[in-house]
Design a protein around this motif. Structure first.
Motif, short mmCIF file in Angstrom:
data_model
loop_
_atom_site.label_atom_id
_atom_site.label_comp_id
_atom_site.label_asym_id
_atom_site.label_seq_id
_atom_site.Cartn_x
_atom_site.Cartn_y
_atom_site.Cartn_z
N MET A 12 0.84 -1.17 0.00
CA MET A 12 0.00 0.00 0.00
C MET A 12 0.89 1.24 0.00
N THR A 13 0.36 2.34 -0.50
CA THR A 13 1.11 3.58 -0.52
C THR A 13 1.32 4.08 0.91
N THR A 14 2.19 5.08 1.07
CA THR A 14 2.50 5.56 2.41
C THR A 14 1.32 6.26 3.07
N THR A 15 0.42 6.85 2.28
CA THR A 15 -0.76 7.51 2.82
C THR A 15 -1.90 6.49 2.91
N THR A 16 -2.74 6.62 3.94
CA THR A 16 -3.80 5.64 4.17
C THR A 16 -4.74 5.50 2.97
N ASP A 20 -8.20 0.79 0.34
CA ASP A 20 -7.58 0.66 -0.97
C ASP A 20 -8.38 1.41 -2.03
N LEU A 21 -7.66 1.93 -3.02
CA LEU A 21 -8.27 2.55 -4.18
C LEU A 21 -8.67 1.45 -5.15
N LEU A 22 -9.92 1.41 -5.51
CA LEU A 22 -10.42 0.45 -6.49
C LEU A 22 -10.65 1.20 -7.80
N GLY A 23 -9.77 0.97 -8.74
CA GLY A 23 -9.88 1.59 -10.05
C GLY A 23 -8.92 2.74 -10.23
N TRP A 24 -8.13 2.65 -11.29
CA TRP A 24 -7.28 3.77 -11.69
C TRP A 24 -7.36 4.02 -13.19
N SER A 25 -7.99 3.13 -13.93
CA SER A 25 -8.11 3.26 -15.38
C SER A 25 -8.92 4.48 -15.79
N ARG A 29 5.46 -8.06 -9.14
CA ARG A 29 6.79 -8.57 -9.47
C ARG A 29 7.26 -9.59 -8.43
N VAL A 30 7.05 -9.28 -7.17
CA VAL A 30 7.45 -10.20 -6.10
C VAL A 30 6.67 -11.51 -6.22
N ARG A 31 5.36 -11.43 -6.48
CA ARG A 31 4.57 -12.66 -6.63
C ARG A 31 5.04 -13.48 -7.83
N ALA A 34 -2.08 16.13 -6.68
CA ALA A 34 -2.20 15.21 -5.55
C ALA A 34 -2.91 13.92 -5.97
N VAL A 35 -3.96 14.02 -6.77
CA VAL A 35 -4.69 12.84 -7.23
C VAL A 35 -3.79 11.99 -8.13
N TYR A 36 -3.15 12.63 -9.11
CA TYR A 36 -2.28 11.88 -10.02
C TYR A 36 -1.13 11.22 -9.26
N ARG A 37 -0.57 11.93 -8.30
CA ARG A 37 0.55 11.36 -7.54
C ARG A 37 0.08 10.14 -6.74
N TYR A 38 -1.05 10.26 -6.07
CA TYR A 38 -1.56 9.14 -5.29
C TYR A 38 -1.83 7.93 -6.18
N VAL A 39 -2.48 8.16 -7.31
CA VAL A 39 -2.78 7.04 -8.22
C VAL A 39 -1.49 6.43 -8.75
N ALA A 40 -0.52 7.26 -9.13
CA ALA A 40 0.76 6.74 -9.63
C ALA A 40 1.48 5.92 -8.56
N GLU A 41 1.47 6.38 -7.31
CA GLU A 41 2.09 5.62 -6.23
C GLU A 41 1.38 4.30 -6.01
N THR A 42 0.06 4.32 -6.12
CA THR A 42 -0.74 3.10 -5.97
C THR A 42 -0.39 2.09 -7.06
N VAL A 43 -0.33 2.56 -8.31
CA VAL A 43 -0.01 1.68 -9.43
C VAL A 43 1.41 1.12 -9.27
N ALA A 44 2.36 1.98 -8.90
CA ALA A 44 3.75 1.53 -8.72
C ALA A 44 3.85 0.49 -7.61
N ASP A 45 3.14 0.70 -6.52
CA ASP A 45 3.16 -0.25 -5.40
C ASP A 45 2.58 -1.59 -5.83
N ARG A 46 1.48 -1.57 -6.56
CA ARG A 46 0.87 -2.82 -7.01
C ARG A 46 1.76 -3.54 -8.02
#
Length: 152
Positions: free
Chosen positions: A1-5, A73-78, A136-138, A119-131
């Protein structure tokens, strides 16, 4: 998950108020198909309780679950990136309580308010990068040398 809740916590106060004003609470029953891969992405959610599986279409087989999302969690970024089509499908595991947002309205707010938009774009980008990193780990756990997906 991203650093922000969650997304709302990541926004400046004014932006949080603007998004909260257009949000509405939804309750989605168990086994609800929320969206389908390849279809129009016109909204998104912040999950308050319950779980949602994200899945990928596999020709000739049952859809493969690629991730399970839960509280905050954010559901949907498309919805944020043209051509605004879902990259995955989503289904509730049990009852899900969530906050729903109209993507067209949120994109317009982001265009009108660059601080909110950033702020919205950054949060979504961090979410996508984290996922992506978790995926990759899986994949390393599944297909790499034994134990290669585990961090030291």
């Amino acid at each position: 998950m991203t650093t922000t809740t969650n997304l709302l916590d990541a926004l400046p106060a004014g932006g949080r108020e603007r998004l909260t004003a257009i949000a509405h609470e939804v309750s989605l029953p168990r086994d609800t198909r929320i969206f389908e891969e390849g279809r129009r992405a016109d909204r998104f959610w912040i999950i308050r309780s319950g779980q949602v599986t994200l899945d990928q279409h596999v020709p000739g087989r049952r859809a493969a679950v690629v991730e399970t999302l839960g509280r905050d969690d954010l559901l949907g970024w498309s919805w944020l990136f043209p051509p605004y089509l879902w990259h995955l499908g989503a289904e509730t595991v049990g009852t899900v309580e969530a906050v729903e947002f109209d993507a067209t309205v949120v994109r317009a707010l982001c265009e009108d308010d660059p601080v909110l938009g950033r702020a919205v774009y950054r949060y979504v980008a961090e979410t996508v990068a984290d996922r992506l990193q978790r995926t990759r780990v899986r994949l390393l756990d599944l297909y790499g040398p034994q134990g290669s997906g585990l961090e030291p």
